[in-house]
Scaffold this motif. Structure first.
Motif, PDB file in Angstrom:
ATOM      1  N   ASN A 113       0.803  -1.217   0.000  1.00  0.00           N
ATOM      2  CA  ASN A 113       0.000   0.000   0.000  1.00  0.00           C
ATOM      3  C   ASN A 113       0.842   1.276   0.000  1.00  0.00           C
ATOM      4  O   ASN A 113       0.303   2.367  -0.177  1.00  0.00           O
ATOM      5  N   ARG A 173      -7.699  -1.546  -7.979  1.00  0.00           N
ATOM      6  CA  ARG A 173      -8.280  -0.356  -7.369  1.00  0.00           C
ATOM      7  C   ARG A 173      -7.243   0.793  -7.314  1.00  0.00           C
ATOM      8  O   ARG A 173      -7.535   1.946  -7.569  1.00  0.00           O
ATOM      9  N   PRO A 233     -16.496   3.935  -3.854  1.00  0.00           N
ATOM     10  CA  PRO A 233     -16.588   5.061  -4.788  1.00  0.00           C
ATOM     11  C   PRO A 233     -15.300   5.889  -4.790  1.00  0.00           C
ATOM     12  O   PRO A 233     -14.436   5.708  -3.922  1.00  0.00           O
ATOM     13  N   VAL A 234     -15.195   6.790  -5.779  1.00  0.00           N
ATOM     14  CA  VAL A 234     -14.000   7.653  -5.837  1.00  0.00           C
ATOM     15  C   VAL A 234     -14.394   9.129  -5.774  1.00  0.00           C
ATOM     16  O   VAL A 234     -13.667  10.008  -6.224  1.00  0.00           O
ATOM     17  N   HIS A 272     -11.876  11.633  -4.255  1.00  0.00           N
ATOM     18  CA  HIS A 272     -10.754  11.951  -5.146  1.00  0.00           C
ATOM     19  C   HIS A 272     -11.206  13.063  -6.123  1.00  0.00           C
ATOM     20  O   HIS A 272     -10.521  14.070  -6.312  1.00  0.00           O
ATOM     21  N   PHE A 274     -14.416  11.915   4.725  1.00  0.00           N
ATOM     22  CA  PHE A 274     -13.903  10.724   5.412  1.00  0.00           C
ATOM     23  C   PHE A 274     -12.393  10.694   5.145  1.00  0.00           C
ATOM     24  O   PHE A 274     -11.964  11.036   4.044  1.00  0.00           O
ATOM     25  N   PRO A 275     -11.585  10.301   6.144  1.00  0.00           N
ATOM     26  CA  PRO A 275     -10.120  10.312   5.909  1.00  0.00           C
ATOM     27  C   PRO A 275      -9.684   9.167   4.996  1.00  0.00           C
ATOM     28  O   PRO A 275      -9.006   8.234   5.429  1.00  0.00           O
ATOM     29  N   GLU A 304      -2.551   7.402   7.849  1.00  0.00           N
ATOM     30  CA  GLU A 304      -1.906   6.091   7.728  1.00  0.00           C
ATOM     31  C   GLU A 304      -0.406   6.242   7.439  1.00  0.00           C
ATOM     32  O   GLU A 304       0.008   7.173   6.736  1.00  0.00           O
ATOM     33  N   ASP A 314      -7.581  -4.130   6.957  1.00  0.00           N
ATOM     34  CA  ASP A 314      -6.886  -5.196   6.217  1.00  0.00           C
ATOM     35  C   ASP A 314      -6.485  -6.369   7.122  1.00  0.00           C
ATOM     36  O   ASP A 314      -6.103  -7.427   6.632  1.00  0.00           O
ATOM     37  N   ILE A 357     -15.083   0.149   8.003  1.00  0.00           N
ATOM     38  CA  ILE A 357     -14.494   0.810   6.827  1.00  0.00           C
ATOM     39  C   ILE A 357     -15.148   0.369   5.520  1.00  0.00           C
ATOM     40  O   ILE A 357     -15.515   1.200   4.689  1.00  0.00           O
ATOM     41  N   ARG A 367     -17.114  -6.853   3.855  1.00  0.00           N
ATOM     42  CA  ARG A 367     -15.810  -7.458   4.086  1.00  0.00           C
ATOM     43  C   ARG A 367     -15.876  -8.664   5.021  1.00  0.00           C
ATOM     44  O   ARG A 367     -14.990  -8.872   5.848  1.00  0.00           O
TER      45      ARG A 367
HETATM   46  C1  UD1 Z   1      -6.489   1.728   1.055  1.00  0.00           C
HETATM   47  C2  UD1 Z   1      -5.702   0.440   0.990  1.00  0.00           C
HETATM   48  C3  UD1 Z   1      -6.539  -0.736   1.466  1.00  0.00           C
HETATM   49  C4  UD1 Z   1      -7.121  -0.440   2.846  1.00  0.00           C
HETATM   50  C5  UD1 Z   1      -7.840   0.905   2.866  1.00  0.00           C
HETATM   51  C6  UD1 Z   1      -8.307   1.319   4.249  1.00  0.00           C
HETATM   52  C7  UD1 Z   1      -4.184   0.876  -0.861  1.00  0.00           C
HETATM   53  C8  UD1 Z   1      -3.761   0.543  -2.238  1.00  0.00           C
HETATM   54  N1  UD1 Z   1      -5.280   0.235  -0.375  1.00  0.00           N
HETATM   55  O1  UD1 Z   1      -7.590   1.581   0.157  1.00  0.00           O
HETATM   56  O2  UD1 Z   1      -5.722  -1.885   1.505  1.00  0.00           O
HETATM   57  O3  UD1 Z   1      -8.047  -1.453   3.176  1.00  0.00           O
HETATM   58  O4  UD1 Z   1      -6.952   1.934   2.391  1.00  0.00           O
HETATM   59  O5  UD1 Z   1      -7.238   1.359   5.129  1.00  0.00           O
HETATM   60  O6  UD1 Z   1      -3.557   1.658  -0.182  1.00  0.00           O
HETATM   61  N2  UD1 Z   1     -14.420   6.130   0.100  1.00  0.00           N
HETATM   62  C9  UD1 Z   1     -15.443   6.891  -0.420  1.00  0.00           C
HETATM   63  N3  UD1 Z   1     -15.121   7.765  -1.429  1.00  0.00           N
HETATM   64  C10 UD1 Z   1     -13.861   7.896  -1.925  1.00  0.00           C
HETATM   65  C11 UD1 Z   1     -12.846   7.110  -1.372  1.00  0.00           C
HETATM   66  C12 UD1 Z   1     -13.151   6.228  -0.353  1.00  0.00           C
HETATM   67  O7  UD1 Z   1     -16.586   6.800  -0.006  1.00  0.00           O
HETATM   68  O8  UD1 Z   1     -13.658   8.702  -2.836  1.00  0.00           O
HETATM   69  C13 UD1 Z   1     -14.743   5.158   1.177  1.00  0.00           C
HETATM   70  C14 UD1 Z   1     -14.494   3.707   0.733  1.00  0.00           C
HETATM   71  O9  UD1 Z   1     -15.571   3.176   0.008  1.00  0.00           O
HETATM   72  C15 UD1 Z   1     -14.272   3.006   2.055  1.00  0.00           C
HETATM   73  C16 UD1 Z   1     -13.583   4.102   2.900  1.00  0.00           C
HETATM   74  O10 UD1 Z   1     -13.842   5.340   2.256  1.00  0.00           O
HETATM   75  O11 UD1 Z   1     -15.507   2.673   2.636  1.00  0.00           O
HETATM   76  C17 UD1 Z   1     -12.089   3.902   3.026  1.00  0.00           C
HETATM   77  O12 UD1 Z   1     -11.494   3.869   1.753  1.00  0.00           O
HETATM   78  P1  UD1 Z   1     -10.020   4.377   1.475  1.00  0.00           P
HETATM   79  O13 UD1 Z   1      -9.381   4.825   2.738  1.00  0.00           O
HETATM   80  O14 UD1 Z   1     -10.081   5.343   0.344  1.00  0.00           O
HETATM   81  O15 UD1 Z   1      -9.326   3.051   0.992  1.00  0.00           O
HETATM   82  P2  UD1 Z   1      -8.428   2.858  -0.288  1.00  0.00           P
HETATM   83  O16 UD1 Z   1      -7.524   4.015  -0.456  1.00  0.00           O
HETATM   84  O17 UD1 Z   1      -9.264   2.422  -1.424  1.00  0.00           O
END
Ligand code: UD1
Length: 416
Positions: A23, A93, A123-124, A127, A161-162, A189, A305, A327, A331
């Motif tokens: 990660n 992802r 979702p993204v 971002h 959300f962080p 993190e 994780d 989170i 899962r």
């Molecule tokens: C990263 C890690 C993953 C870990 C996760 C949480 C990498 C490559 N992957 O995933 O292994 O499980 O952090 O520690 O580093 N969310 C939204 N909108 C967004 C982005 C996220 O709603 O635009 C939500 C997600 O659906 C999820 C939560 O936020 O429910 C956490 O996601 P996020 O922290 O973004 O995880 P990743 O970066 O995808």
């Protein structure tokens, strides 16, 4: 070669070194795109996800030079494409993490919606909101996100959300933006800190990484660098839990113990003796495991994780444990497979109630995602009899030669 066959019941014993963090490696590889020169990355883990990210960088025009199994040079001087096709983005992802760097470096990016483990909607939007705040125009068409910006500008961005990925993507885009960017409610993190350190080693100006407020002052260009990826705290946790599940005595080396505290605190609470060294953690298993409640949270809370591996361990602990996943919404796919092995677990929404059993029994099971697969390996190592885990390509996405490390510790595990 898509199956692990495990003969369980052997306590793991010995010393094993942890490899570079998946990660951390993924956002760092993606952010190499920001450099106008060569970047040498060390301790890159040999994983499928990393391989896919390297393919994405190649498609974008980077020259990728594999020095040895854990070192790669990314030469971005001929970066000339801004389109990440579905065939690659759909596999990973983390592919979304090239969006910020491409937008900052080339002023445009088109990326198919990312794929990855089926653990929730993922979702993204955060971002996208961040890029929009930095001045990008964003549209979606035919399953792709298209973003353009003549020049990004600094902004104040509050994340609902962080999110780890959104923090990393926005931070990477902002390093070449004009002016100051402040990300509030940022993810804290350790992998975010590693990315910030990497970006700073290329000349970026970032402060506050590791706190919930990150400040980035844009610069006009970034130079090449050499950087060593941080150790993988999730791989370390997985090996420690495997040792505890088998009642073994294992020392994991090449780690940053501080980052494993959310994990080691729970193991201690379960009555598993642990010794922390400067770069090592030793576990002295064999005693009765005590059930504990676990709730996944952003760092420094218990990592999502590690939820599946921990669920496997709790299924053989004394008493009743409640595991709450806050989170990701989907899962618990490992639960049905653990139950095939004799675990007693009930899931209701985001909670799993585990009634510890005396022992698990070997069975044929399927890895449904990366960490679910790791949980089944742990269960198989602890179980009586033989376990056959299919679909282990999910495990190869995030663990480098897991079976070799476990064999080194005396496990009877082979790939079939
Ligand atoms: C990263 C890690 C993953 C870990 C996760 C949480 C990498 C490559 N992957 O995933 O292994 O499980 O952090 O520690 O580093 N969310 C939204 N909108 C967004 C982005 C996220 O709603 O635009 C939500 C997600 O659906 C999820 C939560 O936020 O429910 C956490 O996601 P996020 O922290 O973004 O995880 P990743 O970066 O995808």
């Amino acid at each position: 070669m898509n199956t692990f066959v495990i003969q369980g019941g052997k306590p793991l014993c010995g010393t094993v070194a942890v490899t570079g963090s998946k990660n951390a490696a993924l956002p760092i590889l993606a952010s190499s795109l920001l450099s106008g020169d060569k970047v040498l990355l060390k301790e890159i883990p040999a994983l499928t996800d990393v391989k896919i990210m390297c393919e994405i960088l190649s498609v974008l025009g980077c020259r990728m030079d594999q020095k040895n199994v854990n070192e790669v040079i990314v030469d971005t001087r001929k970066l000339n494409h801004c389109i990440v096709p579905y065939e690659l983005a759909g596999l990973l992802r983390g592919s979304i993490l090239v969006m910020g760097p491409l937008l900052a470096r080339l002023g445009q990016v088109q990326i198919a919606m990312p794929g990855g483990c089926p653990i929730g909607a993922r979702p993204v939007d955060l971002h996208i909101k961040g890029f929009a705040a930095l001045g990008a125009s964003i549209t979606t068409a035919e399953g792709c996100i298209i973003a353009t910006a003549k020049k990004l500008h600094g902004a104040k961005i509050y994340l609902d959300f962080p999110s780890v990925g959104a923090t990393e993507n926005i931070m990477s885009a902002a390093v070449l933006a004009q002016g100051d960017t402040i990300i509030e409610n940022a993810a804290v993190e350790p992998e975010v800190v590693d990315l910030a350190n990497f970006l700073c080693s290329m000349g970026a100006k970032i402060s506050g990484a590791g706190t919930d407020t990150i400040k980035i002052t844009g610069v006009t260009s970034l130079h090449g660098t050499q950087y060593t990826i941080m150790p993988d705290r999730i791989e370390a946790g997985t090996l420690l839990v495997a040792a505890a599940a088998t009642g073994g005595c294992v020392t994991v080396t090449n780690i940053l113990p501080e980052y494993s505290k959310p994990m080691t605190a729970k193991l201690l609470e379960m009555n598993v003796p642990i010794t922390m060294g400067e770069n090592t953690i030793s576990i002295h298993g064999g005693g009765a495991l005590q059930a504990v409640d676990v709730k996944t949270l952003p760092f420094p809370g218990f990592p999502t994780d590690m939820q599946a591996p921990m669920t496997a361990l709790l299924s053989i602990a004394r008493g009743i444990a409640l595991v709450t996943e806050t989170i990701f919404e989907n899962r618990f796919m490992h639960v049905a497979e653990l139950c095939r092995m004799g675990a007693s677990i009930k899931v209701a929404g985001r909670c799993a109630m585990i009634e510890g059993c005396n022992h698990l029994t070997g069975a044929k099971v399927t890895a449904t995602d990366l960490r679910a697969g790791a949980a089944l390996v742990i269960a198989g190592l602890a179980a009586r009899g033989d376990t056959e885990i299919s679909d282990i390509h999910h495990i190869d996405r995030g663990y480098a030669a897991l079976e070799k490390k476990l064999q080194q510790l005396g496990a009877d595990i082979r790939r079939k």
